[in-house]
Design an enzyme around this catalytic site. Structure first.
Site, short mmCIF file in Angstrom:
data_model
loop_
_atom_site.label_atom_id
_atom_site.label_comp_id
_atom_site.label_asym_id
_atom_site.label_seq_id
_atom_site.Cartn_x
_atom_site.Cartn_y
_atom_site.Cartn_z
N ASN A 17 0.86 -1.19 0.00
CA ASN A 17 0.00 0.00 0.00
C ASN A 17 0.90 1.24 0.00
O ASN A 17 1.46 1.59 1.03
CB ASN A 17 -0.90 -0.03 1.25
CG ASN A 17 -1.78 1.21 1.34
OD1 ASN A 17 -1.93 1.95 0.35
ND2 ASN A 17 -2.36 1.45 2.50
N TRP A 18 1.00 1.87 -1.17
CA TRP A 18 1.91 3.02 -1.29
C TRP A 18 1.30 4.30 -0.71
O TRP A 18 1.97 5.33 -0.69
CB TRP A 18 2.29 3.24 -2.75
CG TRP A 18 3.22 2.20 -3.31
CD1 TRP A 18 3.71 1.10 -2.67
CD2 TRP A 18 3.78 2.18 -4.63
NE1 TRP A 18 4.54 0.38 -3.51
CE2 TRP A 18 4.60 1.02 -4.73
CE3 TRP A 18 3.67 3.00 -5.75
CZ2 TRP A 18 5.30 0.69 -5.88
CZ3 TRP A 18 4.37 2.67 -6.91
CH2 TRP A 18 5.18 1.53 -6.97
N LYS A 19 0.03 4.24 -0.34
CA LYS A 19 -0.66 5.43 0.20
C LYS A 19 -0.49 6.62 -0.77
O LYS A 19 -0.61 6.42 -1.96
CB LYS A 19 -0.17 5.72 1.61
CG LYS A 19 -0.23 4.47 2.49
CD LYS A 19 0.01 4.73 3.94
CE LYS A 19 0.00 3.38 4.67
NZ LYS A 19 -0.16 3.50 6.10
N HIS A 104 -9.81 1.19 4.79
CA HIS A 104 -8.53 1.41 5.48
C HIS A 104 -8.76 2.43 6.61
O HIS A 104 -9.53 3.37 6.46
CB HIS A 104 -7.49 1.92 4.49
CG HIS A 104 -6.10 1.88 5.04
ND1 HIS A 104 -5.64 2.81 5.94
CD2 HIS A 104 -5.09 0.99 4.86
CE1 HIS A 104 -4.39 2.50 6.28
NE2 HIS A 104 -4.03 1.40 5.65
N GLU A 106 -7.08 4.80 7.56
CA GLU A 106 -6.77 6.19 7.20
C GLU A 106 -7.91 6.84 6.41
O GLU A 106 -7.98 8.06 6.30
CB GLU A 106 -5.43 6.24 6.43
CG GLU A 106 -4.27 5.99 7.38
CD GLU A 106 -2.99 5.51 6.72
OE1 GLU A 106 -2.90 5.54 5.48
OE2 GLU A 106 -2.08 5.09 7.47
N GLU A 174 -5.82 -5.00 10.71
CA GLU A 174 -4.83 -3.96 10.95
C GLU A 174 -5.15 -3.21 12.24
O GLU A 174 -5.93 -2.26 12.23
CB GLU A 174 -4.86 -2.95 9.80
CG GLU A 174 -4.53 -3.54 8.45
CD GLU A 174 -3.91 -2.47 7.56
OE1 GLU A 174 -2.74 -2.63 7.22
OE2 GLU A 174 -4.58 -1.48 7.26
N GLY A 180 1.90 2.41 11.02
CA GLY A 180 2.84 3.54 10.96
C GLY A 180 3.59 3.77 12.26
O GLY A 180 4.29 4.76 12.40
N SER A 221 2.95 -1.89 10.50
CA SER A 221 4.39 -1.89 10.79
C SER A 221 5.09 -3.20 10.44
O SER A 221 5.96 -3.65 11.18
CB SER A 221 4.64 -1.52 12.25
OG SER A 221 4.28 -0.18 12.46
N GLY A 242 2.71 -1.10 4.38
CA GLY A 242 2.70 0.32 4.02
C GLY A 242 4.11 0.82 3.78
O GLY A 242 4.72 0.55 2.74
P1 PGA Z 1 2.48 0.53 7.78
O1 PGA Z 1 1.05 0.73 7.08
O2 PGA Z 1 3.04 -0.76 7.25
O3 PGA Z 1 3.26 1.71 7.37
O4 PGA Z 1 2.22 0.46 9.25
C1 PGA Z 1 0.18 -0.32 6.96
C2 PGA Z 1 -1.05 0.09 6.21
O5 PGA Z 1 -1.02 0.54 5.08
O6 PGA Z 1 -2.11 -0.04 6.77
#
Ligand code: PGA
Length: 259
Positions: A17-19, A104, A106, A174, A180, A221, A242
């Site tokens: 997931n490149w966000k 997600h 976010e 998650e 993060g 993470s 992520g």
């Molecule tokens: P992360 O993000 O690996 O940076 O914690 C995970 C995610 O995209 O939910």
């Protein structure tokens, strides 16, 4: 605790997931060019790259293959083309996008309600794509309220679906407190317990046979040091990664570690 029959997952799913990264297409292509060098013969997994949607036409249309495929990070609830700023499931499908991340944390924190998530799932499924539904608690408590919270998310998002769609659903567990954070905080034993709990809810929603077939991934993470342990002890069917997926060399290290 519910006991699931141990079945080896057919093939694992590793989601990058490149966000909202990287900030230009050139960089996105460079990152992908490194990932593409992976020795596919040695990889048992399906690799799903989810870049920002504006890069999908450059990446997904050109490079979708059998082991490396592309996913979107969101999809519109709308079918009406008079929807400014939205990207429909059909547009994504026509870009050879096969997966969509929905729910997600976010996006949930921007105020996305459960009804919108359920609607997005329907849109993606009816366009023939697979859905990676993210669920997870903000915090844990000793009374197990977090378990009821996750059960509610799953039931509200999937409960009204036609059961035939079970094979297009993937769950990404998650825990929000790990995303993060740079430290996993979920140990293999905890993850395994949660994996069984989610399976139990999925069996209640889809029936025993179908519910047990829905892959459950872990995200939060993940890095090249903890990936193997999470898969092995958590007995999950894959990972949603992520930040560590933005460095293609670290991402390749993760693939190597779990293969
Ligand atoms: P992360 O993000 O690996 O940076 O914690 C995970 C995610 O995209 O939910």
């Amino acid at each position: 605790m519910f006991k699931a029959k141990k079945t080896a997952p057919k093939s694992r799913i590793i989601v990058a997931n490149w966000k909202m990264n990287p900030v230009d297409l050139k960089e996105a292509k460079k990152t992908f060019a490194v990932i593409k060098r992976v020795n596919l013969a040695k990889i048992k997994d399906k690799i799903v790259i989810c870049p920002p949607s504006v890069y999908l036409s450059e990446l997904s249309l050109k490079y979708s293959g059998s082991k490396i495929v592309f996913g979107a990070q969101d999809v519109s609830t709308e079918i009406n083309p008079e929807s400014t700023g939205e990207v429909s499931a059909q547009i994504l499908k026509n870009l050879k996008v096969q997966y969509v991340i929905v729910g997600h944390s976010e996006r949930r924190r921007l105020g996305e309600p459960e009804e919108a998530i359920a609607q997005k799932i329907k849109m993606a499924l009816s366009a023939g794509m697979k859905v990676i539904l993210c669920v997870g608690e903000k915090t844990r408590d000793v009374n197990g309220e977090y378990l009821r919270f996750i059960e509610r998310q799953l039931r509200e998002d999937l409960g009204a679906l036609n059961k035939k769609f079970f094979s297009q659903i993937i769950i990404a567990y998650e825990p929000i407190w790990t995303i993060g954070s740079g430290k996993t905080s979920v140990d293999g034993h905890d993850l395994h317990q949660m994996n069984l709990f989610i399976k139990k809810v999925l069996v209640a929603i889809f029936g025993r046979k179908s519910g047990l077939e829905v892959p459950i991934l872990y995200g939060g993470s993940v890095d090249d040091e903890n990936a193997k342990q999470l898969i092995e002890f958590g007995e999950v069917s894959g990972l949603l990664i992520g930040r560590a997926s933005l460095n293609p060399y670290v991402f390749l290290k993760i693939l190597k570690a779990i293969n």
